[in-house]
Write an enzyme that holds these catalytic residues in place. Structure first.
Site, PDB file in Angstrom:
ATOM      1  N   GLU A   9     -15.975-124.042  24.194  1.00 59.24           N
ATOM      2  CA  GLU A   9     -16.633-122.933  24.907  1.00 59.24           C
ATOM      3  C   GLU A   9     -16.966-123.422  26.303  1.00 59.24           C
ATOM      4  O   GLU A   9     -17.653-124.441  26.456  1.00 59.24           O
ATOM      5  CB  GLU A   9     -17.923-122.477  24.201  1.00 59.24           C
ATOM      6  CG  GLU A   9     -17.678-121.644  22.971  1.00 59.24           C
ATOM      7  CD  GLU A   9     -18.957-121.119  22.329  1.00 59.24           C
ATOM      8  OE1 GLU A   9     -19.931-120.809  23.050  1.00 59.24           O
ATOM      9  OE2 GLU A   9     -18.980-121.034  21.085  1.00 59.24           O
TER      10      GLU A   9
ATOM     11  N   GLU B  28     -22.261-124.860  17.194  1.00 61.70           N
ATOM     12  CA  GLU B  28     -23.571-125.126  17.814  1.00 61.70           C
ATOM     13  C   GLU B  28     -24.611-125.383  16.724  1.00 61.70           C
ATOM     14  O   GLU B  28     -25.652-124.706  16.661  1.00 61.70           O
ATOM     15  CB  GLU B  28     -23.992-123.983  18.752  1.00 61.70           C
ATOM     16  CG  GLU B  28     -23.102-123.905  19.980  1.00 61.70           C
ATOM     17  CD  GLU B  28     -23.654-123.080  21.139  1.00 61.70           C
ATOM     18  OE1 GLU B  28     -24.676-122.379  20.970  1.00 61.70           O
ATOM     19  OE2 GLU B  28     -23.063-123.158  22.237  1.00 61.70           O
TER      20      GLU B  28
HETATM   21  O1  AHR Z   1     -20.137-117.427  24.008  1.00 68.23           O
HETATM   22  C1  AHR Z   1     -21.390-116.896  23.707  1.00 68.23           C
HETATM   23  C2  AHR Z   1     -22.216-117.825  22.832  1.00 68.23           C
HETATM   24  O2  AHR Z   1     -22.507-118.992  23.536  1.00 68.23           O
HETATM   25  C3  AHR Z   1     -21.571-118.330  21.572  1.00 68.23           C
HETATM   26  O3  AHR Z   1     -21.674-117.426  20.528  1.00 68.23           O
HETATM   27  C4  AHR Z   1     -22.360-119.565  21.268  1.00 68.23           C
HETATM   28  O4  AHR Z   1     -21.623-120.530  20.572  1.00 68.23           O
HETATM   29  C5  AHR Z   1     -22.808-120.037  22.645  1.00 68.23           C
HETATM   30  O5  AHR Z   1     -24.145-120.306  22.679  1.00 68.23           O
END
Ligand code: AHR
Length: 518
Positions: A324, A197
């Site tokens: 994710e 991110e």
């Molecule tokens: O999964 C929780 C968080 O969500 C992670 O650390 C991040 O990459 C995303 O914003």
């Protein structure tokens, strides 16, 4: 070519804002003559971050714990994950990755530095779980490994050293150190990401700035040919396409510049509002619908990003990994807000099923996804409370889809898709995905998204229709530590007569059926 003919049973006692799909005659064709991509088993991958009780308590309890463990890994969770056939583990973050200094997590545990986890609750991180523990855990599970490097607060040297420490077999000081720490042969690093991110917690970068940094860092990341990870660039989120655009414009993979994939994140928030996301349990019916509606949006985002890659990378060298994804609710009452602990209900299992169907459709590019996160965090497979453990509906959804790992995608076409309406909005009432598994059998996964009304599916030319069904009378049915078996799959079998099976797919259900070798 198989034909499924769904007919809706409409019981019309509906809740105020929703209207059931009208009776419809829908053909579902499974086109076995035109198989698609292999569904990389890593589409069913998991994510474990140093966050809340995800690793500490959830996985790692230490050798001296009263909780039964193997070398510090709790046995109940380990066994449950083995049964899930977890193909891939991503670690150590997430946002945590860009503040993680790998040297903090090696060497004798009692001498490891104590640091603060500034992303997640500001708690003390004692670094008991580090590189060696991660690989040991992955090896116990037989899972591939995905290590996320620190671009945000690290340096090229730190990242290069870490990769060398893990993968090299040369007689260097670093490798001697690894051996001294108990590991003779190199660890197998299957995937390595440069940052996470980077548009946000990973450093607030622009895509252009990140692309230049990626090129700089990746130039120095070397590993033995037989232990060369696939390199992943940190991409965008939600509807963003500018990261995929810029990265695929500026980085043309070659022997000296590797970029095997661009990652993307997408979280499902029932209200689509980060301030008040909605509750994991006890939610209104409207939020059943809106959560499903939100989750389905990922398909458009994948489509748009894949279209950019198809133009810039027609040879399909670069994957699009959703590393994710999952539901994100308001944290459970009374829990640390920084720990992202939430219950997990039938709705989560339905959402998992819908996402899996979408990922399967784009399997040519989507060769990896990682649900966030494996234990005790967000849409978890497993929840623990000290020595107790429960399996969630999402765990069962993943387990039911094991035959899809490394199966061959079979296109499914639905005509006249019944619609499930809420106010002015509507979503498909039925979703399906099929594949020919490694065992030679054809499997179909079906989701009925409606809160009311079974969908009757007539299936032609099958040998059998046997499998499992996950459903409940309650839309927020979930397991608790006091009642751990409130919801789990039941066996389902439909009679087959002259190659025809009639399947009633209940409201709010997920079903995976083995149709035999056809
Ligand atoms: O999964 C929780 C968080 O969500 C992670 O650390 C991040 O990459 C995303 O914003």
């Amino acid at each position: 070519m198989f034909k499924l003919k769904p007919v809706l049973f409409c019981c019309l006692s509906l809740f105020a804002s929703s209207v059931l799909a009208k009776s419809a005659s829908v053909d579902i064709n499974i086109d076995a003559q035109h198989p698609g991509a292999v569904l990389n088993k890593n589409i069913y991958g998991q994510f474990m971050e140093h966050l809340g009780r995800g690793i500490y308590e959830g996985i790692w309890v230490g050798k001296n714990s009263s909780i039964p463990n193997k070398d510090g890994f709790r046995l109940d969770v380990l066994q449950a994950l083995k049964e899930l056939k977890v193909p891939l583990l991503r670690w150590p973050g997430g946002c945590f990755a860009d503040e993680y200094h790998w040297r903090d997590g090696i060497g004798p545990r009692d001498q490891r530095p104590r640091t603060v986890n500034s992303n997640w609750g500001g708690v003390i991180e004692d670094n008991a779980f580090g590189t060696h523990e991660f690989f040991e855990f992955a090896e116990l599970l037989g899972a591939e490994t995905y290590v996320n490097g620190n671009l945000g607060t690290g340096s090229p040297k730190e990242m290069v050293d870490w990769l060398n420490y893990m993968t090299s077999d040369a007689d260097t000081t670093l490798v001697r150190e690894r051996k001294k720490n108990g590991r003779d042969k190199p660890f197998k690093v299957d995937y390595f990401a440069i940052g996470n991110e980077s548009w946000g917690c990973g450093g607030n970068m622009t895509p252009d700035y990140y692309a230049d940094l990626y090129k700089q860092y990746s130039a120095f990341l070397k590993a033995p040919a037989d232990n060369m990870p696939k390199f992943i660039a940190s991409g965008g989120t939600n509807e963003q396409t500018d990261w995929t655009q810029t990265l695929s414009d500026k980085i043309k993979p070659s022997w000296s510049l590797r970029m095997d994939a661009i990652s993307h994140h997408y979280y499902t928030i029932p209200t689509n509002n980060w301030e008040t996301k909605g509750s994991a349990t006890g939610f209104p019916k409207e939020q059943w619908f809106s959560a499903l509606q939100q989750t389905l949006r990922i398909e458009d985002f994948i489509k748009q990003n894949v279209a950019i890659l198809d133009k810039n990378d027609p040879d399909k060298k670069v994957g699009f990994y959703v590393d994710e994804w999952g539901t994100w609710y308001d944290v459970d009452k009374g829990t640390n807000p920084g720990f992202l602990y939430q219950q997990n209900t039938l709705r989560d299992a339905i959402i998992a099923g819908l996402n899996i169907h979408i990922f399967n459709r784009y399997a040519e590019r989507v060769q990896m996804t990682n649900i966030a996160q494996m234990v005790n965090v967000l849409q978890a497979m497993i929840l623990t409370d000290k020595e107790k453990m429960i399996l969630t509906p999402t765990y069962y959804a993943f387990k039911m889809h094991i035959p899809f790992q490394d199966a061959t995608y079979l296109p499914v076409s639905l005509s006249n898709i019944p619609q499930y309406k809420s106010g002015d909005a509507s979503i498909p009432a039925l979703s399906a995905s099929a594949a020919k598994a490694q065992d030679g059998n054809t499997y179909i996964s079906l989701v009925n998204t409606q809160l009311e009304g079974a969908i009757e599916v007539t299936l032609d030319q099958v040998k059998q229709a046997k499998g499992q069904l996950l459903t409940s009378d309650k839309m927020d049915q979930h397991n608790t530590f006091a009642q751990p078996h409130n919801i789990q799959p039941s066996d389902y079998s439909a009679k087959v007569k002259n190659g025809k099976a009639v399947i009633s797919v209940p409201a709010k259900s997920l079903m995976v059926l083995n149709l035999g070798k056809i």
